[in-house]
Write a protein that holds these residues in place. Structure first.
Motif, PDB file in Angstrom:
ATOM      1  N   SER A   1       1.367   3.591 -12.587  1.00  0.00           N
ATOM      2  CA  SER A   1       0.419   3.474 -11.481  1.00  0.00           C
ATOM      3  C   SER A   1       0.870   4.347 -10.320  1.00  0.00           C
ATOM      4  CB  SER A   1       0.270   2.020 -11.019  1.00  0.00           C
ATOM      5  OG  SER A   1       1.435   1.579 -10.363  1.00  0.00           O
ATOM      6  N   VAL A   2      -0.103   4.863  -9.602  1.00  0.00           N
ATOM      7  CA  VAL A   2       0.137   5.600  -8.358  1.00  0.00           C
ATOM      8  C   VAL A   2      -0.908   5.132  -7.357  1.00  0.00           C
ATOM      9  CG1 VAL A   2      -1.263   7.591  -9.124  1.00  0.00           C
ATOM     10  CG2 VAL A   2       0.444   7.890  -7.310  1.00  0.00           C
ATOM     11  N   LYS A   3      -0.469   4.790  -6.139  1.00  0.00           N
ATOM     12  CA  LYS A   3      -1.366   4.268  -5.118  1.00  0.00           C
ATOM     13  C   LYS A   3      -1.014   4.875  -3.767  1.00  0.00           C
ATOM     14  CE  LYS A   3      -3.823   1.534  -7.664  1.00  0.00           C
ATOM     15  NZ  LYS A   3      -5.239   1.846  -7.900  1.00  0.00           N
ATOM     16  N   VAL A   4      -2.062   5.285  -3.048  1.00  0.00           N
ATOM     17  CA  VAL A   4      -1.891   5.833  -1.711  1.00  0.00           C
ATOM     18  C   VAL A   4      -2.236   4.743  -0.706  1.00  0.00           C
ATOM     19  CG1 VAL A   4      -2.536   7.687  -0.135  1.00  0.00           C
ATOM     20  CG2 VAL A   4      -2.598   8.083  -2.607  1.00  0.00           C
ATOM     21  N   ALA A   5      -1.406   4.591   0.324  1.00  0.00           N
ATOM     22  CA  ALA A   5      -1.683   3.594   1.354  1.00  0.00           C
ATOM     23  C   ALA A   5      -2.984   3.951   2.072  1.00  0.00           C
ATOM     24  CB  ALA A   5      -0.526   3.537   2.346  1.00  0.00           C
ATOM     25  N   PRO A   6      -3.938   3.038   2.171  1.00  0.00           N
ATOM     26  CA  PRO A   6      -5.220   3.344   2.820  1.00  0.00           C
ATOM     27  C   PRO A   6      -5.074   3.766   4.275  1.00  0.00           C
ATOM     28  CG  PRO A   6      -5.362   1.291   1.590  1.00  0.00           C
ATOM     29  CD  PRO A   6      -3.925   1.683   1.612  1.00  0.00           C
ATOM     30  N   SER A   7      -4.029   3.266   4.938  1.00  0.00           N
ATOM     31  CA  SER A   7      -3.854   3.548   6.360  1.00  0.00           C
ATOM     32  C   SER A   7      -2.968   4.763   6.638  1.00  0.00           C
ATOM     33  CB  SER A   7      -3.242   2.328   7.059  1.00  0.00           C
ATOM     34  OG  SER A   7      -1.966   2.040   6.488  1.00  0.00           O
ATOM     35  N   ASN A   8      -2.377   5.333   5.577  1.00  0.00           N
ATOM     36  CA  ASN A   8      -1.448   6.445   5.772  1.00  0.00           C
ATOM     37  C   ASN A   8      -1.502   7.352   4.557  1.00  0.00           C
ATOM     38  OD1 ASN A   8       0.652   8.219   6.196  1.00  0.00           O
ATOM     39  ND2 ASN A   8       2.211   6.642   6.530  1.00  0.00           N
ATOM     40  N   LYS A   9      -2.188   8.486   4.675  1.00  0.00           N
ATOM     41  CA  LYS A   9      -2.366   9.382   3.535  1.00  0.00           C
ATOM     42  C   LYS A   9      -1.058  10.001   3.063  1.00  0.00           C
ATOM     43  CE  LYS A   9      -3.356  13.456   6.377  1.00  0.00           C
ATOM     44  NZ  LYS A   9      -4.355  14.465   6.724  1.00  0.00           N
ATOM     45  N   GLN A  10      -0.017   9.935   3.880  1.00  0.00           N
ATOM     46  CA  GLN A  10       1.278  10.497   3.508  1.00  0.00           C
ATOM     47  C   GLN A  10       2.112   9.549   2.645  1.00  0.00           C
ATOM     48  OE1 GLN A  10       2.576  13.693   4.492  1.00  0.00           O
ATOM     49  NE2 GLN A  10       0.432  14.020   5.035  1.00  0.00           N
TER      50      GLN A  10
END
Length: 200
Positions: A139-148
């Motif tokens: 799995s890979v997930k990007v934080a919704p509040s921080n694209k970095q």
């Protein structure tokens, strides 16, 4: 067995099923069916789906990342000179960040796996430096509040290593705070009473 939503069209819903993909454009009042063969897989496998702001649909398969840019009517495998190492292998992780970056990761048993990102809506992909011959990235997930900030999980199965040693089954959790340029492992099990900083 899951749902995905179109960020630019709140009436569009994609439903993962064991017999293909169901797409509704009227808040679920009606659906049309996209069969497994049209997407590019079959059998007991169930892809993960994500929808970009422009409506592009991405699907994970054993044979690569499948892409539809016409609402699910036609599908192609993401391919170019940069993604030749994604062709014909299992893409098992998929997410789209708040800036539209497409993230995928591989879980192929017959070769090295890595995580990749695309800043051009899945036309080209760049490896993000997590290549491993023993870890399957799940799995890979990007934080919704921080694209970095990107989270990556995977596991290492038991078996022989290239150097002749024996691998120990191990789960992995890594985080990047610079859009995949560098990664740090996070503790999964330990004696800490307070969890590590996991702010989203």
């Amino acid at each position: 067995n899951g749902a995905a939503f179109a960020p630019a069209d709140p009436s569009t819903i994609l439903i993962r099923s064991t017999f293909g993909l169901l797409i509704s454009h009227d808040d679920g009042c009606s659906f049309h069916w996209v069969c497994e063969k049209a997407i590019g897989y079959g059998g007991e496998f169930d892809p993960k789906y994500a929808v970009a702001v422009d409506g592009t649909i991405f699907a994970t398969t054993f044979e690569g990342l499948r892409v539809s840019r016409d609402g699910g009517c036609s599908w192609v495998t993401a391919t170019d000179d940069n993604t030749k190492n994604l062709n014909g292998i299992w893409i098992d992780a998929l997410d789209i960040g708040p800036d539209g970056t497409v993230w995928v990761a591989t879980a192929e048993s017959a070769g090295a796996n890595d995580v990749f990102s695309s800043s051009d809506n899945g036309v080209t992909f760049t490896p993000r430096g997590q290549q491993s011959a023993t870890i399957w990235w799940k799995s890979v997930k990007v934080a919704p509040s921080n694209k970095q900030r990107v989270y990556l999980t995977g596991y290492q199965v038991a078996g022989a290593l290239p150097d002749g040693g024996q691998a120990t089954p191990t789960a992995h959790l890594r985080r990047s705070d610079d859009n995949g340029a560098t990664w740090q492992p996070l503790e999964l099990f330990g004696s800490r009473r307070d969890p590590p900083d996991m702010k989203f």
